[in-house]
Motif scaffolding. Structure first.
Motif, mmCIF file in Angstrom:
data_model
loop_
_atom_site.group_PDB
_atom_site.id
_atom_site.type_symbol
_atom_site.label_atom_id
_atom_site.label_comp_id
_atom_site.label_asym_id
_atom_site.label_seq_id
_atom_site.Cartn_x
_atom_site.Cartn_y
_atom_site.Cartn_z
ATOM 1 N N ASN A 101 22.535 -4.117 -3.822
ATOM 2 C CA ASN A 101 23.294 -3.026 -3.232
ATOM 3 C C ASN A 101 22.309 -2.124 -2.493
ATOM 4 O OD1 ASN A 101 22.198 -2.065 -5.662
ATOM 5 N ND2 ASN A 101 23.819 -0.585 -5.946
ATOM 6 N N HIS A 102 22.833 -1.371 -1.545
ATOM 7 C CA HIS A 102 22.000 -0.485 -0.724
ATOM 8 C C HIS A 102 21.936 0.880 -1.393
ATOM 9 C CE1 HIS A 102 19.993 -1.236 2.965
ATOM 10 N NE2 HIS A 102 21.006 -1.753 3.611
ATOM 11 N N VAL A 103 20.764 1.237 -1.890
ATOM 12 C CA VAL A 103 20.599 2.506 -2.575
ATOM 13 C C VAL A 103 20.082 3.574 -1.612
ATOM 14 C CG1 VAL A 103 19.422 3.671 -4.473
ATOM 15 C CG2 VAL A 103 20.194 1.314 -4.738
ATOM 16 N N CYS A 104 19.169 3.175 -0.736
ATOM 17 C CA CYS A 104 18.604 4.103 0.238
ATOM 18 C C CYS A 104 18.217 3.318 1.491
ATOM 19 C CB CYS A 104 17.389 4.832 -0.336
ATOM 20 S SG CYS A 104 15.972 3.767 -0.658
ATOM 21 N N TYR A 105 17.844 4.030 2.533
ATOM 22 C CA TYR A 105 17.527 3.369 3.795
ATOM 23 C C TYR A 105 16.272 2.498 3.721
ATOM 24 C CZ TYR A 105 21.127 6.139 6.034
ATOM 25 O OH TYR A 105 22.333 6.681 6.386
ATOM 26 N N LEU A 106 15.410 2.732 2.764
ATOM 27 C CA LEU A 106 14.155 1.989 2.677
ATOM 28 C C LEU A 106 14.118 0.986 1.528
ATOM 29 C CD1 LEU A 106 11.625 4.846 3.489
ATOM 30 C CD2 LEU A 106 12.550 3.109 5.018
ATOM 31 N N MET A 119 12.362 -2.309 1.896
ATOM 32 C CA MET A 119 10.903 -2.358 1.785
ATOM 33 C C MET A 119 10.478 -2.604 0.336
ATOM 34 S SD MET A 119 9.734 0.677 4.393
ATOM 35 C CE MET A 119 8.005 0.524 4.008
ATOM 36 N N TYR A 120 11.160 -1.971 -0.591
ATOM 37 C CA TYR A 120 10.833 -2.176 -1.999
ATOM 38 C C TYR A 120 11.147 -3.602 -2.429
ATOM 39 C CZ TYR A 120 10.369 2.888 -2.121
ATOM 40 O OH TYR A 120 9.974 4.172 -1.876
ATOM 41 N N LEU A 121 12.241 -4.143 -1.924
ATOM 42 C CA LEU A 121 12.587 -5.524 -2.262
ATOM 43 C C LEU A 121 11.590 -6.501 -1.644
ATOM 44 C CD1 LEU A 121 16.431 -5.157 -2.003
ATOM 45 C CD2 LEU A 121 15.118 -5.620 -4.075
ATOM 46 N N LEU A 160 0.827 -1.209 0.000
ATOM 47 C CA LEU A 160 0.000 0.000 0.000
ATOM 48 C C LEU A 160 0.862 1.260 0.000
ATOM 49 C CD1 LEU A 160 -2.822 -1.010 2.502
ATOM 50 C CD2 LEU A 160 -3.068 -0.561 0.050
ATOM 51 N N LEU A 161 1.916 1.268 0.825
ATOM 52 C CA LEU A 161 2.800 2.430 0.896
ATOM 53 C C LEU A 161 3.499 2.691 -0.429
ATOM 54 C CD1 LEU A 161 4.458 1.954 4.406
ATOM 55 C CD2 LEU A 161 2.742 3.651 3.747
ATOM 56 N N SER A 162 3.825 1.632 -1.158
ATOM 57 C CA SER A 162 4.548 1.806 -2.417
ATOM 58 C C SER A 162 3.705 2.516 -3.477
ATOM 59 C CB SER A 162 5.058 0.468 -2.938
ATOM 60 O OG SER A 162 3.999 -0.341 -3.369
ATOM 61 N N MET A 163 2.396 2.533 -3.296
ATOM 62 C CA MET A 163 1.536 3.268 -4.231
ATOM 63 C C MET A 163 1.778 4.773 -4.108
ATOM 64 S SD MET A 163 -2.052 1.075 -4.233
ATOM 65 C CE MET A 163 -2.760 2.112 -3.007
ATOM 66 N N PHE A 164 2.221 5.229 -2.931
ATOM 67 C CA PHE A 164 2.448 6.656 -2.701
ATOM 68 C C PHE A 164 3.917 7.045 -2.873
ATOM 69 C CE2 PHE A 164 -1.230 5.345 -0.197
ATOM 70 C CZ PHE A 164 -2.189 6.180 -0.746
ATOM 71 N N ALA A 165 4.778 6.051 -3.044
ATOM 72 C CA ALA A 165 6.205 6.301 -3.236
ATOM 73 C C ALA A 165 6.714 5.370 -4.337
ATOM 74 C CB ALA A 165 6.962 6.069 -1.934
ATOM 75 N N PRO A 166 6.351 5.676 -5.588
ATOM 76 C CA PRO A 166 6.750 4.784 -6.677
ATOM 77 C C PRO A 166 8.272 4.715 -6.815
ATOM 78 C CG PRO A 166 5.609 6.737 -7.503
ATOM 79 C CD PRO A 166 5.620 6.831 -6.026
ATOM 80 N N LYS A 184 11.699 2.669 -9.209
ATOM 81 C CA LYS A 184 12.133 1.912 -10.375
ATOM 82 C C LYS A 184 13.182 0.919 -9.895
ATOM 83 C CE LYS A 184 12.716 4.277 -14.105
ATOM 84 N NZ LYS A 184 13.270 5.154 -15.145
ATOM 85 N N MET A 185 13.031 -0.333 -10.313
ATOM 86 C CA MET A 185 13.949 -1.392 -9.896
ATOM 87 C C MET A 185 14.510 -2.087 -11.125
ATOM 88 S SD MET A 185 12.986 -4.169 -6.996
ATOM 89 C CE MET A 185 11.809 -3.382 -5.955
ATOM 90 N N TYR A 186 15.793 -2.428 -11.072
ATOM 91 C CA TYR A 186 16.418 -3.223 -12.129
ATOM 92 C C TYR A 186 16.803 -4.555 -11.521
ATOM 93 C CZ TYR A 186 16.627 1.316 -14.348
ATOM 94 O OH TYR A 186 16.280 2.530 -14.871
ATOM 95 N N ILE A 187 16.229 -5.621 -12.046
ATOM 96 C CA ILE A 187 16.423 -6.933 -11.449
ATOM 97 C C ILE A 187 16.924 -7.903 -12.507
ATOM 98 C CG2 ILE A 187 15.258 -8.876 -10.333
ATOM 99 C CD1 ILE A 187 13.360 -6.771 -9.109
ATOM 100 N N SER A 188 17.913 -8.700 -12.130
ATOM 101 C CA SER A 188 18.366 -9.764 -13.018
ATOM 102 C C SER A 188 18.571 -11.016 -12.182
ATOM 103 C CB SER A 188 19.665 -9.370 -13.722
ATOM 104 O OG SER A 188 20.698 -9.243 -12.780
ATOM 105 N N GLY A 189 18.518 -12.155 -12.824
ATOM 106 C CA GLY A 189 18.731 -13.390 -12.087
ATOM 107 C C GLY A 189 18.115 -14.568 -12.796
#
Length: 167
Positions: free
Chosen positions: A49-54, A57-59, A23-29, A31-36
């Motif tokens: 890698n650590h991009v920001c303190y939160l 939560m996105y992961l 729900l929170l991610s709807m208010f804080a969009p 962009k993620m780059y994922i490979s695997g």
């Protein structure tokens, strides 16, 4: 309480927390780059890698796209255990806390991984090998370590220390 009840409570609260994050991610969009590799119906390790303190939560939100998010485990620094309420929640979720010193962490890491694997459920283990977010200060420390050890300096990431991998 019986272990089965504890595991149910952990799964239930993690699923609920996962839904709050969605729900929170709807208010804080973001962009993620994922490979695997293709996600199968088995346990996995997610390294980021650590991009920001939160970013955790996105992961977690990303992991929730494939299941209910209740099977996410993470390895994090020991100091986070001392944050009021949140630290206890992370302990309850059976996250693994490390002090970043192999002698102190080896037993704790092995015990935490053993506990996770004994649950007989698939899990996603989230690891941030850099250990912290990139800032001017952490980049200076990483570059100094690279120079001292004759390792190429990276442009966009911190150099993880390798001692934690040598058990």
């Amino acid at each position: 309480l019986p272990r089965k009840v504890i595991l149910w409570a952990i799964k239930f609260t993690k699923k609920a927390f996962s839904e709050v994050i969605m729900l929170l991610s709807m208010f804080a969009p973001y962009k993620m780059y994922i490979s695997g590799d293709k996600l199968e119906d088995e346990s996995s390790i997610m390294i980021s890698n650590h991009v920001c303190y939160l970013d955790w939560m996105y992961l977690w939100n990303f992991v929730s796209c494939f299941d209910d998010g209740s099977n996410l485990k993470t390895i994090l620094k020991y100091d986070l255990k001392n944050i009021p309420i949140i630290g206890k929640g992370m302990e309850f979720f059976e996250f693994i806390f490390l002090k970043r010193k192999l002698a102190q962490d080896k037993e704790n890491l092995l015990e935490g991984l053993d506990k996770i694997s004994k649950n007989n459920e698939k899990f996603c283990l989230l690891i941030f090998p850099e250990g912290t977010i990139i800032s001017e200060e952490t980049k200076k420390i990483s570059d100094a370590y690279a120079l001292k050890n004759n390792i190429a300096i990276s442009k966009n990431v911190l150099l993880p220390r390798s001692t934690g991998l040598n058990m």
